[in-house]
Scaffold this motif. Structure first.
Motif, PDB file in Angstrom:
ATOM      1  N   LEU A  99      34.378  41.083 -30.967  1.00 14.59           N
ATOM      2  CA  LEU A  99      33.532  42.093 -30.333  1.00 14.59           C
ATOM      3  C   LEU A  99      32.245  41.445 -29.834  1.00 14.59           C
ATOM      4  CD1 LEU A  99      33.733  44.991 -32.952  1.00 14.59           C
ATOM      5  CD2 LEU A  99      34.910  44.874 -30.772  1.00 14.59           C
ATOM      6  N   VAL A 100      31.928  41.657 -28.557  1.00 18.40           N
ATOM      7  CA  VAL A 100      30.664  41.218 -27.968  1.00 18.40           C
ATOM      8  C   VAL A 100      30.011  42.447 -27.365  1.00 18.40           C
ATOM      9  CG1 VAL A 100      29.568  39.761 -26.237  1.00 18.40           C
ATOM     10  CG2 VAL A 100      31.544  38.903 -27.500  1.00 18.40           C
ATOM     11  N   ASP A 101      28.812  42.768 -27.811  1.00 20.38           N
ATOM     12  CA  ASP A 101      28.098  43.974 -27.379  1.00 20.38           C
ATOM     13  C   ASP A 101      28.917  45.235 -27.624  1.00 20.38           C
ATOM     14  OD1 ASP A 101      25.831  42.606 -26.576  1.00 20.38           O
ATOM     15  OD2 ASP A 101      26.659  42.197 -24.590  1.00 20.38           O
ATOM     16  N   GLY A 102      29.670  45.248 -28.707  1.00 21.81           N
ATOM     17  CA  GLY A 102      30.467  46.413 -29.065  1.00 21.81           C
ATOM     18  C   GLY A 102      31.777  46.536 -28.312  1.00 21.81           C
ATOM     19  N   GLU A 103      32.049  45.627 -27.386  1.00 21.86           N
ATOM     20  CA  GLU A 103      33.284  45.659 -26.586  1.00 21.86           C
ATOM     21  C   GLU A 103      34.251  44.590 -27.092  1.00 21.86           C
ATOM     22  OE1 GLU A 103      33.898  47.684 -23.841  1.00 21.86           O
ATOM     23  OE2 GLU A 103      32.026  48.738 -24.249  1.00 21.86           O
ATOM     24  N   ALA A 104      35.523  44.947 -27.229  1.00 17.51           N
ATOM     25  CA  ALA A 104      36.534  43.991 -27.668  1.00 17.51           C
ATOM     26  C   ALA A 104      36.941  43.091 -26.504  1.00 17.51           C
ATOM     27  CB  ALA A 104      37.752  44.730 -28.209  1.00 17.51           C
ATOM     28  N   LEU A 105      36.965  41.787 -26.769  1.00 14.70           N
ATOM     29  CA  LEU A 105      37.441  40.839 -25.764  1.00 14.70           C
ATOM     30  C   LEU A 105      38.956  40.771 -25.797  1.00 14.70           C
ATOM     31  CD1 LEU A 105      35.079  37.756 -26.172  1.00 14.70           C
ATOM     32  CD2 LEU A 105      35.000  39.506 -24.422  1.00 14.70           C
ATOM     33  N   VAL A 106      39.567  40.566 -24.648  1.00  7.66           N
ATOM     34  CA  VAL A 106      41.020  40.379 -24.609  1.00  7.66           C
ATOM     35  C   VAL A 106      41.326  39.011 -25.221  1.00  7.66           C
ATOM     36  CG1 VAL A 106      41.384  41.887 -22.623  1.00  7.66           C
ATOM     37  CG2 VAL A 106      40.916  39.475 -22.255  1.00  7.66           C
ATOM     38  N   PRO A 107      42.466  38.865 -25.904  1.00  8.31           N
ATOM     39  CA  PRO A 107      42.783  37.585 -26.559  1.00  8.31           C
ATOM     40  C   PRO A 107      42.846  36.392 -25.599  1.00  8.31           C
ATOM     41  CG  PRO A 107      44.188  39.308 -27.419  1.00  8.31           C
ATOM     42  CD  PRO A 107      43.425  39.905 -26.271  1.00  8.31           C
ATOM     43  N   GLU A 108      43.081  36.639 -24.325  1.00 10.41           N
ATOM     44  CA  GLU A 108      43.142  35.547 -23.359  1.00 10.41           C
ATOM     45  C   GLU A 108      41.756  34.979 -23.056  1.00 10.41           C
ATOM     46  OE1 GLU A 108      44.607  38.633 -22.683  1.00 10.41           O
ATOM     47  OE2 GLU A 108      46.563  37.935 -23.386  1.00 10.41           O
ATOM     48  N   ALA A 109      40.687  35.628 -23.517  1.00 14.35           N
ATOM     49  CA  ALA A 109      39.322  35.208 -23.219  1.00 14.35           C
ATOM     50  C   ALA A 109      38.787  34.183 -24.222  1.00 14.35           C
ATOM     51  CB  ALA A 109      38.393  36.419 -23.180  1.00 14.35           C
ATOM     52  N   TYR A 110      39.567  33.827 -25.253  1.00 14.91           N
ATOM     53  CA  TYR A 110      39.102  32.869 -26.258  1.00 14.91           C
ATOM     54  C   TYR A 110      40.288  32.194 -26.911  1.00 14.91           C
ATOM     55  CZ  TYR A 110      40.206  36.883 -29.203  1.00 14.91           C
ATOM     56  OH  TYR A 110      40.841  37.942 -29.790  1.00 14.91           O
ATOM     57  N   ARG A 111      39.994  31.104 -27.592  1.00 14.09           N
ATOM     58  CA  ARG A 111      41.005  30.402 -28.388  1.00 14.09           C
ATOM     59  C   ARG A 111      40.302  29.798 -29.592  1.00 14.09           C
ATOM     60  NH1 ARG A 111      40.390  26.007 -24.346  1.00 14.09           N
ATOM     61  NH2 ARG A 111      39.626  24.241 -25.533  1.00 14.09           N
ATOM     62  N   VAL A 112      41.082  29.348 -30.572  1.00 16.86           N
ATOM     63  CA  VAL A 112      40.521  28.705 -31.758  1.00 16.86           C
ATOM     64  C   VAL A 112      40.924  27.243 -31.733  1.00 16.86           C
ATOM     65  CG1 VAL A 112      40.458  28.653 -34.271  1.00 16.86           C
ATOM     66  CG2 VAL A 112      40.638  30.837 -33.079  1.00 16.86           C
ATOM     67  N   ASP A 113      39.934  26.359 -31.751  1.00 21.03           N
ATOM     68  CA  ASP A 113      40.183  24.931 -31.857  1.00 21.03           C
ATOM     69  C   ASP A 113      39.902  24.493 -33.284  1.00 21.03           C
ATOM     70  OD1 ASP A 113      40.780  24.820 -29.191  1.00 21.03           O
ATOM     71  OD2 ASP A 113      38.946  23.802 -28.580  1.00 21.03           O
ATOM     72  N   ALA A 114      40.599  23.438 -33.715  1.00 21.21           N
ATOM     73  CA  ALA A 114      40.356  22.902 -35.051  1.00 21.21           C
ATOM     74  C   ALA A 114      39.005  22.223 -35.058  1.00 21.21           C
ATOM     75  CB  ALA A 114      41.456  21.918 -35.427  1.00 21.21           C
ATOM     76  N   PRO A 115      38.247  22.262 -36.086  1.00 20.57           N
ATOM     77  CA  PRO A 115      38.431  23.005 -37.322  1.00 20.57           C
ATOM     78  C   PRO A 115      37.718  24.356 -37.284  1.00 20.57           C
ATOM     79  CG  PRO A 115      36.704  21.405 -37.615  1.00 20.57           C
ATOM     80  CD  PRO A 115      37.150  21.312 -36.182  1.00 20.57           C
ATOM     81  N   GLY A 116      38.368  25.388 -36.862  1.00 22.64           N
ATOM     82  CA  GLY A 116      37.834  26.745 -36.873  1.00 22.64           C
ATOM     83  C   GLY A 116      36.761  27.022 -35.840  1.00 22.64           C
ATOM     84  N   ARG A 117      36.839  26.406 -34.677  1.00 21.28           N
ATOM     85  CA  ARG A 117      35.857  26.658 -33.614  1.00 21.28           C
ATOM     86  C   ARG A 117      36.427  27.685 -32.645  1.00 21.28           C
ATOM     87  NH1 ARG A 117      32.066  22.121 -32.979  1.00 21.28           N
ATOM     88  NH2 ARG A 117      32.712  20.517 -34.432  1.00 21.28           N
TER      89      ARG A 117
ATOM     90  N   GLU B  75      27.572  48.268 -31.452  1.00 23.34           N
ATOM     91  CA  GLU B  75      26.404  48.505 -30.594  1.00 23.34           C
ATOM     92  C   GLU B  75      26.122  47.302 -29.700  1.00 23.34           C
ATOM     93  OE1 GLU B  75      24.719  51.432 -30.504  1.00 23.34           O
ATOM     94  OE2 GLU B  75      26.271  52.131 -31.865  1.00 23.34           O
ATOM     95  N   PRO B  76      25.417  47.537 -28.574  1.00 28.54           N
ATOM     96  CA  PRO B  76      24.992  46.405 -27.728  1.00 28.54           C
ATOM     97  C   PRO B  76      24.077  45.457 -28.505  1.00 28.54           C
ATOM     98  CG  PRO B  76      24.738  48.473 -26.557  1.00 28.54           C
ATOM     99  CD  PRO B  76      25.085  48.814 -27.969  1.00 28.54           C
ATOM    100  N   GLY B  77      24.133  44.177 -28.152  1.00 28.08           N
ATOM    101  CA  GLY B  77      23.313  43.175 -28.826  1.00 28.08           C
ATOM    102  C   GLY B  77      23.937  42.637 -30.096  1.00 28.08           C
ATOM    103  N   THR B  78      25.234  42.900 -30.310  1.00 26.43           N
ATOM    104  CA  THR B  78      25.902  42.409 -31.509  1.00 26.43           C
ATOM    105  C   THR B  78      27.093  41.529 -31.131  1.00 26.43           C
ATOM    106  OG1 THR B  78      27.349  44.338 -31.640  1.00 26.43           O
ATOM    107  CG2 THR B  78      25.260  44.450 -32.842  1.00 26.43           C
ATOM    108  N   PHE B  79      27.570  40.780 -32.103  1.00 28.12           N
ATOM    109  CA  PHE B  79      28.696  39.866 -31.931  1.00 28.12           C
ATOM    110  C   PHE B  79      29.434  39.799 -33.254  1.00 28.12           C
ATOM    111  CE2 PHE B  79      30.023  35.261 -32.134  1.00 28.12           C
ATOM    112  CZ  PHE B  79      31.114  35.385 -31.287  1.00 28.12           C
ATOM    113  N   ALA B  80      30.744  40.040 -33.265  1.00 24.29           N
ATOM    114  CA  ALA B  80      31.509  40.030 -34.507  1.00 24.29           C
ATOM    115  C   ALA B  80      32.906  39.467 -34.267  1.00 24.29           C
ATOM    116  CB  ALA B  80      31.619  41.437 -35.086  1.00 24.29           C
ATOM    117  N   VAL B  81      33.388  38.702 -35.242  1.00 27.20           N
ATOM    118  CA  VAL B  81      34.738  38.152 -35.195  1.00 27.20           C
ATOM    119  C   VAL B  81      35.457  38.600 -36.463  1.00 27.20           C
ATOM    120  CG1 VAL B  81      36.149  36.066 -35.097  1.00 27.20           C
ATOM    121  CG2 VAL B  81      33.959  36.138 -33.898  1.00 27.20           C
ATOM    122  N   THR B  82      36.610  39.229 -36.303  1.00 23.05           N
ATOM    123  CA  THR B  82      37.447  39.616 -37.431  1.00 23.05           C
ATOM    124  C   THR B  82      38.668  38.715 -37.418  1.00 23.05           C
ATOM    125  OG1 THR B  82      36.714  41.899 -37.184  1.00 23.05           O
ATOM    126  CG2 THR B  82      38.660  41.519 -38.548  1.00 23.05           C
TER     127      THR B  82
END
Length: 154
Positions: free
Chosen positions: A8-26, A47-54
């Motif tokens: 979530l960036v600014d309360g909006e969910a990013l589509v999975p194609e917009a990111y990836r995970v590189d080793a080690p956990g980046r 809310e706007p102004g927030t960033f969260a990764v689940t």
């Protein structure tokens, strides 16, 4: 890390194609945008102004692992009721033989020292994934080695 559930960036969910995970956990952004520089830690993640990764940590379970965990869970649910807990085994009898059939009970203390549960599927799975009974994974450290960056997910 097993997989990323949601970003979530600014309360909006990013589509999975917009990111990836590189080793080690980046977590790497692949859509040309940048990650936020700061966030409002007091605001809810919606809310706007927030960033969260689940994300989920660990490894994906195969069918054998699911069967072993199911057996152990069922054992706990059936055996741990008020007034009783565990297997219905007479701990005073170690070995019994009758009409050509021999039955013996393992010493519970020895069984637990060996990392066994006393349940066939659970013990078989534990022996399969940890045949030497290691209590922690092996590790080798070198201060000179820097592992190359590699994509872990998706």
């Amino acid at each position: 890390m097993y997989d990323v559930v949601e970003v979530l960036v600014d309360g909006e969910a990013l589509v999975p194609e917009a990111y990836r995970v590189d080793a080690p956990g980046r977590l790497v952004r692949t859509d040309g945008e940048c990650w936020p520089d700061c966030q409002d830690m007091a605001a809810p993640t919606t809310e706007p102004g927030t960033f969260a990764v689940t994300y989920r940590w660990g490894l994906a379970l195969d069918d054998a692992a699911i069967a072993a965990v199911s057996e152990l869970t069922c054992h706990f649910l059936k055996g741990c009721s008020p007034g009783s807990c565990g297997c219905k085994v007479n701990r005073n009898v170690n070995r019994m033989s009758r009409q050509g059939v021999e039955v013996w009970n393992d010493d519970p203390a020895q069984m637990y020292r060996e990392g066994r549960t006393g349940l066939p599927m659970a013990d078989m799975w534990l022996a399969m994934v940890n045949p030497h009974g290691l209590t922690s994974p092996s590790r080798v450290y070198s201060p000179d080695y820097k592992p190359p960056r590699s994509t872990m997910w998706p």
